[in-house]
Scaffold this active site. Structure first.
Site, PDB file in Angstrom:
ATOM      1  N   SER A 119       4.066 -46.629 -24.508  1.00 24.44           N
ATOM      2  CA  SER A 119       4.668 -45.437 -23.903  1.00 24.44           C
ATOM      3  C   SER A 119       3.607 -44.544 -23.262  1.00 24.44           C
ATOM      4  CB  SER A 119       5.444 -44.647 -24.964  1.00 24.44           C
ATOM      5  OG  SER A 119       4.611 -44.397 -26.064  1.00 24.44           O
ATOM      6  N   ALA A 160       9.419 -48.968 -25.885  1.00 25.08           N
ATOM      7  CA  ALA A 160       9.573 -50.387 -26.241  1.00 25.08           C
ATOM      8  C   ALA A 160      11.021 -50.730 -26.577  1.00 25.08           C
ATOM      9  CB  ALA A 160       8.666 -50.721 -27.420  1.00 25.08           C
ATOM     10  N   CYS A 215       3.041 -49.886 -40.461  1.00 24.14           N
ATOM     11  CA  CYS A 215       1.974 -49.089 -41.093  1.00 24.14           C
ATOM     12  C   CYS A 215       2.569 -47.915 -41.873  1.00 24.14           C
ATOM     13  CB  CYS A 215       0.963 -48.606 -40.056  1.00 24.14           C
ATOM     14  SG  CYS A 215       1.693 -47.561 -38.790  1.00 24.14           S
TER      15      CYS A 215
HETATM   16  C1  SAM Z   1      -0.086 -48.363 -34.116  1.00 20.53           C
HETATM   17  S1  SAM Z   1      -0.423 -48.027 -32.439  1.00 20.53           S
HETATM   18  C2  SAM Z   1      -0.795 -49.613 -31.843  1.00 20.53           C
HETATM   19  C3  SAM Z   1      -2.198 -50.058 -32.092  1.00 20.53           C
HETATM   20  C4  SAM Z   1      -2.619 -51.276 -31.339  1.00 20.53           C
HETATM   21  N1  SAM Z   1      -1.811 -52.416 -31.642  1.00 20.53           N
HETATM   22  C5  SAM Z   1      -4.076 -51.595 -31.568  1.00 20.53           C
HETATM   23  O1  SAM Z   1      -4.369 -52.671 -32.097  1.00 20.53           O
HETATM   24  O2  SAM Z   1      -4.942 -50.784 -31.237  1.00 20.53           O
HETATM   25  C6  SAM Z   1       1.130 -47.653 -31.790  1.00 20.53           C
HETATM   26  C7  SAM Z   1       1.212 -47.459 -30.295  1.00 20.53           C
HETATM   27  O3  SAM Z   1       2.604 -47.351 -29.970  1.00 20.53           O
HETATM   28  C8  SAM Z   1       2.757 -46.441 -28.886  1.00 20.53           C
HETATM   29  N2  SAM Z   1       4.164 -46.002 -28.957  1.00 20.53           N
HETATM   30  C9  SAM Z   1       4.738 -45.094 -29.769  1.00 20.53           C
HETATM   31  N3  SAM Z   1       6.074 -45.065 -29.591  1.00 20.53           N
HETATM   32  C10 SAM Z   1       6.358 -45.982 -28.646  1.00 20.53           C
HETATM   33  C11 SAM Z   1       7.542 -46.438 -28.031  1.00 20.53           C
HETATM   34  N4  SAM Z   1       8.737 -45.956 -28.393  1.00 20.53           N
HETATM   35  N5  SAM Z   1       7.462 -47.386 -27.080  1.00 20.53           N
HETATM   36  C12 SAM Z   1       6.267 -47.905 -26.723  1.00 20.53           C
HETATM   37  N6  SAM Z   1       5.108 -47.523 -27.266  1.00 20.53           N
HETATM   38  C13 SAM Z   1       5.149 -46.581 -28.221  1.00 20.53           C
HETATM   39  C14 SAM Z   1       1.710 -45.392 -29.086  1.00 20.53           C
HETATM   40  O4  SAM Z   1       1.370 -44.811 -27.825  1.00 20.53           O
HETATM   41  C15 SAM Z   1       0.564 -46.227 -29.706  1.00 20.53           C
HETATM   42  O5  SAM Z   1      -0.314 -46.620 -28.682  1.00 20.53           O
END
Ligand code: SAM
Length: 407
Positions: free
Chosen positions: A250, A279, A339
């Site tokens: 996002s 997503a 998480c």
């Molecule tokens: C736990 S982090 C992911 C970490 C990543 N997999 C890494 O290895 O560095 C979650 C991510 O989800 C994104 N995010 C949060 N809500 C979202 C949504 N509804 N749709 C898409 N992305 C989203 C955030 O911007 C963030 O970058």
């Protein structure tokens, strides 16, 4: 001496070395009891149980630092606990291919409320409680002395500080100010870490091992990296020869950083896509467009921040995983994570079962994943286990499934 006396029968957890004392367990508090002060915890009989720091504003009124009456909370105490935590990461310190890892994992290292992460020559400190706040200058001096970093930067901007009555705080604690991007190495791959403004303390260090495990399945595959952040999983997948990677997040800024991380590793991939969006909606759009992948990675942010949010969190996990399963070609792999500490591994597996029924897919767990060794789980403190994941093989049933409307 400030003394916290527990109610009768409220000493079981602390005798089992769980380091939290909730305010409801306290019968009497005696002394000056300044917020953040060191207190002795005693059973209703008066028996000494532990020593810790006190915050009357927090539901977790005391966090235990020591169980032995002889241990005083002095600078020497902080020094020995920090040295022990650093010694536990000796294997990381000696690994020439990784220079970013967690040095102090709070309660799991006997240092409740304190996080310290190493990013090459820089340290990032996160203070989550008032008790750590009080001792922060001493802790920072000891870290500077023990590790000689170029600088120690504070990222105490986690929301949980509000439960302790604390405002967010960021800034330089010692040495020089870090640059906007610190280039770190993880398993020989390079990443820009934004320790000034990035998520957590700058990078998702806890996923290091899982990136490697997932990438093992990506050679020659079409990969959807949903919730990609700065492309951690994508860079590993590219290094293993993934044929096409779709990064979805996002945050446009995170996607830009993901593309930069690809270039940093010398991967100039015309074939990859960077999709900005929600997503939950984008995966539905992909389904409607008939798009398919060989590997789908789902690493969403924390969905449950309190027990009251667990039900809605499980609904979110079920929905996104059901969508992920349906986007896979037969025999494809779902690499899925949670998480949310309040969602147990068992519960997460049950949610995946529900998602598989709704998706009409037969799912086999082929690998169970967790947080890296630099984020240890203390058995007496199960709350230190928060990251869980599964790599699943997903197939269509060869026979009609009870769930309706499955393609
Ligand atoms: C736990 S982090 C992911 C970490 C990543 N997999 C890494 O290895 O560095 C979650 C991510 O989800 C994104 N995010 C949060 N809500 C979202 C949504 N509804 N749709 C898409 N992305 C989203 C955030 O911007 C963030 O970058």
């Amino acid at each position: 001496m400030d003394v916290i006396r527990l109610k009768p029968g409220k000493d079981k957890a602390i005798r089992n070395r769980h380091p939290w004392i909730f305010s409801g367990a306290i019968a009497k508090a005696e002394g000056r009891l300044d917020p953040g002060a060191i207190v002795e915890v005693r059973a209703s009989s008066g028996e000494f149980l532990a020593r810790g720091y006190y915050n009357p504003r927090s539901q977790i009124a005391v966090r235990v630092l020591a169980w032995e009456p002889s241990v005083e909370i002095t600078p020497a105490f902080w020094q020995s606990r920090l040295q022990a935590a650093i010694a536990r990461r000796q294997a990381f310190a000696e690994n020439p291919k990784t220079n970013a890892y967690r040095l102090v994992h709070a309660e799991a290292d006997g240092l409740p409320g304190l996080i310290v992460d190493r990013y090459d020559e820089w340290l990032v400190l996160q203070s989550l409680t008032l008790g750590i706040e009080v001792s922060k200058p001493v802790i920072s001096d000891i870290l500077a002395d023990l590790l000689k970093p170029r600088g120690i930067y504070e990222r105490s901007d986690a929301n949980v500080r509000a439960h302790e009555g604390l405002e967010p705080m960021t800034g330089v604690l010692a040495g020089a100010a870090p640059p906007k991007s610190v280039v770190i190495q993880e398993n020989g791959l390079r990443f820009h870490a934004d320790i000034l403004r990035g998520h957590k303390t700058g990078f998702y260090l806890d996923q290091r091992d899982n990136r490697r495990r997932v990438a093992n399945y990506c050679r020659g595959k079409d990969v959807l990296n949903a919730f990609s952040y700065t492309g951690g999983f994508a860079v590993y997948a590219a290094a293993q020869g993934a044929s096409r990677i779709v990064n979805l997040d996002s945050s446009a800024e995170a996607l830009q950083a993901a593309a930069e991380n690809m270039r940093l590793n010398g991967f100039n991939r015309e074939e990859d896509e960077y999709v900005e969006g929600n997503a939950f909606q984008v995966l539905r759009r992909f389904r409607d467009q008939g798009r398919e992948f060989d590997v789908v990675i789902l690493d969403p942010p924390k969905f449950a921040f309190s027990r009251a949010q667990v039900r809605s969190a499980t609904r979110g996990y079920k929905d996104i995983n059901m969508l992920g399963m349906r986007l896979l070609r037969p025999g494809g792999l779902l690499c899925t994570f949670s998480c949310s500490g309040l969602v147990s591994r068992d519960l997460f597996q049950k949610v995946l079962f529900g998602a598989s029924v709704d998706a009409g897919r037969q799912v086999r767990i082929v690998e169970s994943l967790g947080q890296g060794a630099d984020h240890p789980i203390l058995l007496t403190f199960p709350e230190s286990a928060y990251l869980k994941g599964f790599i699943c093989q997903v197939e269509k049933y060869a026979y009609t499934c009870a769930a309706e409307g499955n393609p």
